[in-house]
Each structure stands twice: as structure tokens, then as C-alpha cells.
Design a protein around this motif. Structure first.
Motif, PDB file in Angstrom:
ATOM      1  N   ASP A  19      35.207  40.475  90.209  1.00 48.24           N
ATOM      2  CA  ASP A  19      36.200  40.574  89.387  1.00 48.24           C
ATOM      3  C   ASP A  19      36.715  42.134  89.169  1.00 48.24           C
ATOM      4  O   ASP A  19      36.479  42.865  88.503  1.00 48.24           O
ATOM      5  N   PRO A  21      40.442  43.703  89.510  1.00 50.58           N
ATOM      6  CA  PRO A  21      41.841  43.503  89.824  1.00 50.58           C
ATOM      7  C   PRO A  21      42.138  44.959  90.323  1.00 50.58           C
ATOM      8  O   PRO A  21      41.361  45.858  90.427  1.00 50.58           O
ATOM      9  N   LYS A  22      43.191  44.626  91.429  1.00 53.69           N
ATOM     10  CA  LYS A  22      44.105  43.637  91.688  1.00 53.69           C
ATOM     11  C   LYS A  22      43.595  42.612  92.512  1.00 53.69           C
ATOM     12  O   LYS A  22      44.162  41.332  92.584  1.00 53.69           O
ATOM     13  N   ASN A  24      40.101  42.179  94.011  1.00 50.76           N
ATOM     14  CA  ASN A  24      38.809  41.957  94.131  1.00 50.76           C
ATOM     15  C   ASN A  24      38.290  42.721  95.387  1.00 50.76           C
ATOM     16  O   ASN A  24      37.292  42.061  96.060  1.00 50.76           O
ATOM     17  N   GLY A  56      40.518  34.791  89.399  1.00 44.32           N
ATOM     18  CA  GLY A  56      41.768  34.526  89.568  1.00 44.32           C
ATOM     19  C   GLY A  56      41.944  33.555  90.803  1.00 44.32           C
ATOM     20  O   GLY A  56      41.000  32.863  90.976  1.00 44.32           O
TER      21      GLY A  56
END
Length: 260
Positions: A19, A21-22, A24, A56
């Protein structure tokens, strides 16, 4: 900054979510954290299966963090135990790992997925090795991919950087199963529970035999098995689980695996 690696433990299963962002991407610091997580998974006798995925629904992992490189991360820096992504060089990992590829999976991210034993993909996932376009080499993929899928398909990916969608990746055998995106994680847990119900000592022996056979002639590996020269095989043959399997078959019941 938030922790780039999220873990969730349920019964004998560990889920590891990248995890960052944006997209990985993995930098050196994240890779070292991942190595610690997977080493702990390997060494915990109560854990039997791991699931790896990305946060995501757009990116599984694009691989190396080029922004981190621009800030001073060296491509030959300290990736930590297990090498890049914590898995592809982790020694003595005798437990199944499932990759749940939830989106874009390219470069080092594809190499991370290839470190798993089973790969499930969302129907919108895509795969590529675009290193050629930035003047570098996908080193681990150059070793692994031609052994996993047809040689000429692997070489086309390595030499041109072209993308495969999930269905084509499945057709060439890179991916075990393709699922609708909203079902991917549930299907990964379903597979993990199936594996967690199996005999852990047998899994360790299987993975050890497969690793040994990669660089050996068939008969050489067979000789090491029959002579109990592989530690995992020797442990299996002398285990309570080996006897339990035979007893359960004779008594027409499900075996109860203890991992010892």
C-alpha cells in the motif's frame, strides 16, 4: 507516512498488502520491510499460507520506485532479506504463496508475482516487462519467465515490453485463474483456505524438490529424495503427519495435520 505494508492474519493465513500510493511501487526501505514480513511468515509455525496483493484496484505493483531512485536509492542497494520485494531470494520458504493481481503488474511487480506459487488475476489486470524501454534489464524475469511460459512469448515480452491482458496471461500459463475484479480477493482467500487445510510438511517437501530440480538432472534429484538428503523430505518421512495420513486413509476419515 503510513506503513507501506499492511498485514492481516486469519487462522493459518497471512495476507500481505502493498500500500504505497499512488502506484504501489517498491523502494529500498519498503523492500526491506517486506523481507522482514515474509521472513516472519516463513519462521512462524502457525502460519501456513500467504496471500500477496496491492491496495486499490488499479495497481498490483509496477516494480521499482523510479522516484526513489531519483532521490538516491541505488538499483544495486540493500533490498533486505529475501531480495527485491522480500520474496524472490528468500531462502527456505516452504509454504505456499498466492498472488492476487488486482491491476497493473509490470517490471519488478511482475517479478514479485512470479515469486508466488499460484497467481490469480482480476479480469482487468495487465502484465508487462517494460524495462527494455528504460535501458535496463528485468533480471529475475529473464531467469524465471522463459521457464514458466512458452519461450518465444517470454522473449517477446522481454525484448519489446509489450503488454498482456489477463486472459492472454492465463492462456500462456502465467496466471492460474482469472476472476471478476470484485471477486478476486474472496477467491484468493478461498484458495488459501484450501491450502491451509493441507499438510504443511508435504508443501515444504514439494517446494524443496522443485527448487532442487531446477538446477539438477532428474535422476540426481530423485536420488537425493530416496536417500533422504533433502531436509524437508527427511523430516516428512519421519513425521507424525506421515503416519496420520496413512491412518486417516485406512480409517476413512479426514486427516488432522499437525505439521510435525
Amino acid at each position: 507516512m503510513t506503513d507501506p505494508i499492511k498485514t492481516h492474519r486469519e487462522d493459518h493465513i497471512l495476507m500481505v498488502t502493498l500500500d504505497r500510493p499512488k502506484a504501489n511501487a517498491i523502494d529500498l526501505a519498503t523492500s526491506r520491510i517486506m523481507g522482514e514480513v515474509f521472513a516472519e511468515f516463513r519462521d512462524d509455525p502457525d502460519l501456513r499460507v500467504a496471500i500477496i496483493t496491492g491496495a486499490g484496484d488499479k495497481f498490483f505493483c509496477p516494480g521499482w520506485d523510479l522516484k526513489g531512485a531519483a532521490d538516491g536509492d541505488a538499483v544495486d542497494g540493500d533490498y533486505g532479506v529475501g531480495g527485491f520485494g522480500g520474496l524472490q531470494e528468500l531462502r527456505d520458504l516452504g509454504k505456499p504463496v498466492i498472488a492476487a493481481v488486482n491491476g497493473i503488474c509490470c517490471g519488478g511487480g511482475l517479478e514479485w508475482a512470479l515469486s508466488a506459487d499460484i497467481i490469480l488475476a482480476a479480469d482487468h489486470a495487465s502484465f508487462a516487462l517494460p524495462e527494455i524501454r528504460s535501458g535496463t534489464v528485468a533480471d529475475a524475469a529473464s531467469v524465471k519467465l522463459p521457464k514458466r511460459i512458452p519461450y518465444h512469448i517470454a522473449m517477446e515480452m522481454l525484448l519489446t515490453g509489450r503488454w498482456l491482458d489477463a486472459e492472454e496471461a492465463h492462456r500462456w500459463g502465467m496466471v492460474n485463474h482469472v476472476h471478476p475484479g470484485d471477486q478476486l480477493i474472496d477467491k484468493a482467500w478461498e484458495m488459501a483456505r484450501l491450502l491451509a487445510s493441507g499438510p504443511p510438511l508435504v508443501y515444504a517437501a514439494i517446494k524443496d524438490i522443485v527448487r532442487d530440480a531446477e538446477d539438477s538432472k532428474f535422476q540426481d534429484t530423485m536420488n537425493r529424495i530416496t536417500k533422504r538428503q533433502l531436509a524437508t523430505v527427511d523430516r516428512l518421512y519421519a513425521s507424525e503427519d506421515q503416519l496420520e495420513g496413512a491412518r486417516a486413509f485406512a480409517e476413512k476419515r479426514d486427516p488432522v495435520w499437525k505439521g510435525k
